[in-house]
Design a protein around this motif. Structure first.
Motif, PDB file in Angstrom:
ATOM      1  N   ARG A  16       0.844  -1.208   0.000  1.00 28.59           N
ATOM      2  CA  ARG A  16       0.000   0.000   0.000  1.00 28.59           C
ATOM      3  C   ARG A  16       0.879   1.259   0.000  1.00 28.59           C
ATOM      4  O   ARG A  16       0.505   2.279  -0.557  1.00 28.59           O
ATOM      5  CB  ARG A  16      -0.941   0.015   1.211  1.00 28.59           C
ATOM      6  N   LYS A  17       2.036   1.165   0.643  1.00 28.15           N
ATOM      7  CA  LYS A  17       2.978   2.299   0.630  1.00 28.15           C
ATOM      8  C   LYS A  17       3.403   2.590  -0.812  1.00 28.15           C
ATOM      9  O   LYS A  17       3.459   3.754  -1.233  1.00 28.15           O
ATOM     10  CB  LYS A  17       4.193   1.961   1.509  1.00 28.15           C
ATOM     11  N   SER A  32       2.439  11.408   4.840  1.00 31.64           N
ATOM     12  CA  SER A  32       1.751  10.145   5.182  1.00 31.64           C
ATOM     13  C   SER A  32       2.680   9.201   5.936  1.00 31.64           C
ATOM     14  O   SER A  32       2.255   8.536   6.892  1.00 31.64           O
ATOM     15  CB  SER A  32       1.231   9.464   3.908  1.00 31.64           C
ATOM     16  N   LEU A  33       3.940   9.151   5.506  1.00 27.81           N
ATOM     17  CA  LEU A  33       4.906   8.307   6.230  1.00 27.81           C
ATOM     18  C   LEU A  33       5.122   8.855   7.647  1.00 27.81           C
ATOM     19  O   LEU A  33       5.231   8.085   8.613  1.00 27.81           O
ATOM     20  CB  LEU A  33       6.249   8.256   5.491  1.00 27.81           C
ATOM     21  N   GLY A  34       5.160  10.183   7.760  1.00 25.49           N
ATOM     22  CA  GLY A  34       5.320  10.808   9.080  1.00 25.49           C
ATOM     23  C   GLY A  34       4.140  10.509   9.985  1.00 25.49           C
ATOM     24  O   GLY A  34       4.311  10.223  11.179  1.00 25.49           O
ATOM     25  N   VAL A  35       2.929  10.553   9.432  1.00 26.09           N
ATOM     26  CA  VAL A  35       1.729  10.256  10.231  1.00 26.09           C
ATOM     27  C   VAL A  35       1.762   8.792  10.671  1.00 26.09           C
ATOM     28  O   VAL A  35       1.428   8.457  11.814  1.00 26.09           O
ATOM     29  CB  VAL A  35       0.440  10.579   9.443  1.00 26.09           C
ATOM     30  N   SER A  36       2.185   7.927   9.765  1.00 27.75           N
ATOM     31  CA  SER A  36       2.267   6.502  10.095  1.00 27.75           C
ATOM     32  C   SER A  36       3.241   6.268  11.263  1.00 27.75           C
ATOM     33  O   SER A  36       2.912   5.585  12.242  1.00 27.75           O
ATOM     34  CB  SER A  36       2.727   5.730   8.854  1.00 27.75           C
ATOM     35  N   GLY A  57      -2.410   5.392   9.772  1.00 30.98           N
ATOM     36  CA  GLY A  57      -1.649   6.622   9.554  1.00 30.98           C
ATOM     37  C   GLY A  57      -1.157   6.703   8.115  1.00 30.98           C
ATOM     38  O   GLY A  57      -1.257   7.747   7.462  1.00 30.98           O
ATOM     39  N   LEU A  58      -0.648   5.586   7.613  1.00 37.87           N
ATOM     40  CA  LEU A  58      -0.144   5.567   6.236  1.00 37.87           C
ATOM     41  C   LEU A  58      -1.235   5.932   5.233  1.00 37.87           C
ATOM     42  O   LEU A  58      -1.011   6.720   4.308  1.00 37.87           O
ATOM     43  CB  LEU A  58       0.397   4.163   5.895  1.00 37.87           C
ATOM     44  N   ILE A 134      -5.668   8.850  18.004  1.00 44.61           N
ATOM     45  CA  ILE A 134      -4.236   8.757  17.678  1.00 44.61           C
ATOM     46  C   ILE A 134      -3.960   9.251  16.257  1.00 44.61           C
ATOM     47  O   ILE A 134      -3.033  10.037  16.025  1.00 44.61           O
ATOM     48  CB  ILE A 134      -3.751   7.299  17.887  1.00 44.61           C
ATOM     49  N   VAL A 135      -4.760   8.818  15.305  1.00 42.12           N
ATOM     50  CA  VAL A 135      -4.512   9.220  13.911  1.00 42.12           C
ATOM     51  C   VAL A 135      -4.806  10.714  13.735  1.00 42.12           C
ATOM     52  O   VAL A 135      -4.074  11.422  13.038  1.00 42.12           O
ATOM     53  CB  VAL A 135      -5.311   8.336  12.926  1.00 42.12           C
ATOM     54  N   TYR A 136      -5.855  11.204  14.411  1.00 42.93           N
ATOM     55  CA  TYR A 136      -6.161  12.637  14.328  1.00 42.93           C
ATOM     56  C   TYR A 136      -4.964  13.455  14.819  1.00 42.93           C
ATOM     57  O   TYR A 136      -4.517  14.418  14.178  1.00 42.93           O
ATOM     58  CB  TYR A 136      -7.426  12.976  15.145  1.00 42.93           C
ATOM     59  N   VAL A 137      -4.433  13.058  15.976  1.00 42.31           N
ATOM     60  CA  VAL A 137      -3.301  13.794  16.568  1.00 42.31           C
ATOM     61  C   VAL A 137      -2.051  13.648  15.699  1.00 42.31           C
ATOM     62  O   VAL A 137      -1.353  14.638  15.423  1.00 42.31           O
ATOM     63  CB  VAL A 137      -3.028  13.276  18.006  1.00 42.31           C
ATOM     64  N   ALA A 138      -1.778  12.424  15.247  1.00 43.40           N
ATOM     65  CA  ALA A 138      -0.563  12.180  14.444  1.00 43.40           C
ATOM     66  C   ALA A 138      -0.565  13.026  13.177  1.00 43.40           C
ATOM     67  O   ALA A 138       0.488  13.522  12.745  1.00 43.40           O
ATOM     68  CB  ALA A 138      -0.470  10.695  14.089  1.00 43.40           C
ATOM     69  N   ASP A 139      -1.743  13.228  12.585  1.00 45.68           N
ATOM     70  CA  ASP A 139      -1.858  14.027  11.359  1.00 45.68           C
ATOM     71  C   ASP A 139      -1.359  15.459  11.582  1.00 45.68           C
ATOM     72  O   ASP A 139      -0.772  16.069  10.694  1.00 45.68           O
ATOM     73  CB  ASP A 139      -3.339  14.032  10.933  1.00 45.68           C
TER      74      ASP A 139
END
Ligand code: FE2
Ligand code: FE2
Length: 213
Positions: A16-17, A32-36, A57-58, A134-139
């Motif tokens: 998928r990456k 996207s890699l950073g969010v992952s 995240g990805l 977690i994904v919201y914050v990571a973004d």
């Protein structure tokens, strides 16, 4: 998970990456890699599933390659239920919901928890799971982000609870939208009030309506 399951999850992640690198512009791909990576760190910190977090995240910006009309068309094709205001005036906020639906169709093996986090990363919601938070914050705080206050948000990781961290990040996003004269998603006030109410309860602060002038 067994070693065989791990290998399968790794192979799926890498495939998928590679898809994502073809779909997105280089800067968005790096984001996207950073969010992952950030989602993975947050999952370790707050006890969520690491493998699901890094996959969500990805893939969270899977549909960020679409322009406004393409997003509207995709939302209609996928039967995504959205307020008319969002469809007309802020279609880009639909890239989370459309991505979640499209990915579910194309890759049924993606866990529903990851799809939920992808769906909610744009507008948030009042019923977010730990992984959604977690994904919201990571973004917002992933390493390639640079804005006033990002270091303060990053420093709060592990020092405050996950919901408190989300409230800090959501507050930042909200302040930024208002300060730059942008429209707000119709659900934003409900989301804000819901999480502030819970925060006040955790702190034992009496809940109260906003003071009048
Ligand atoms: Fe996004
Ligand atoms: Fe993003």
């Amino acid at each position: 998970m067994s070693a065989a399951d791990d290998a399968l999850a790794d192979a799926f992640f890498e495939a998928r990456k590679a898809d994502l690198e073809r779909r997105l512009k280089p800067k968005r791909f790096r984001h996207s890699l950073g969010v992952s990576q950030t989602a993975e760190t947050l999952a370790r910190t707050y006890g969520a599933d690491v493998s699901t977090a890094r996959l969500a995240g990805l893939l969270h910006d899977w549909d960020k390659c679409l322009d406004d009309q393409a997003i509207r068309d995709r939302a209609r094709d996928l039967g995504t239920d959205v307020p008319d205001l969002v469809l007309q005036a802020m279609p880009q906020l639909l890239h989370g919901p459309t991505a979640a639906r499209a990915l579910a169709r194309e890759f049924p093996q993606i866990p529903p928890e990851a799809l939920s986090a992808i769906e909610k990363h744009t507008a948030a919601s009042v019923d977010m799971s730990d992984l959604d938070l977690i994904v919201y914050v990571a973004d917002v705080i992933e390493p390639s982000r640079s804005f006033d206050g990002v270091d303060k948000l990053r420093r709060a990781v592990g020092r405050v609870g996950l919901e408190d961290l989300f409230v800090l990040v959501f507050q930042h996003s909200l302040e930024n939208l208002v300060a730059t004269g942008k429209r707000l998603h119709p659900d934003t006030v409900d989301v804000w009030n819901h999480y502030v109410e819970r925060k006040l309860k955790r702190e034992g602060t009496p809940s109260g309506a906003a003071k009048g002038r």
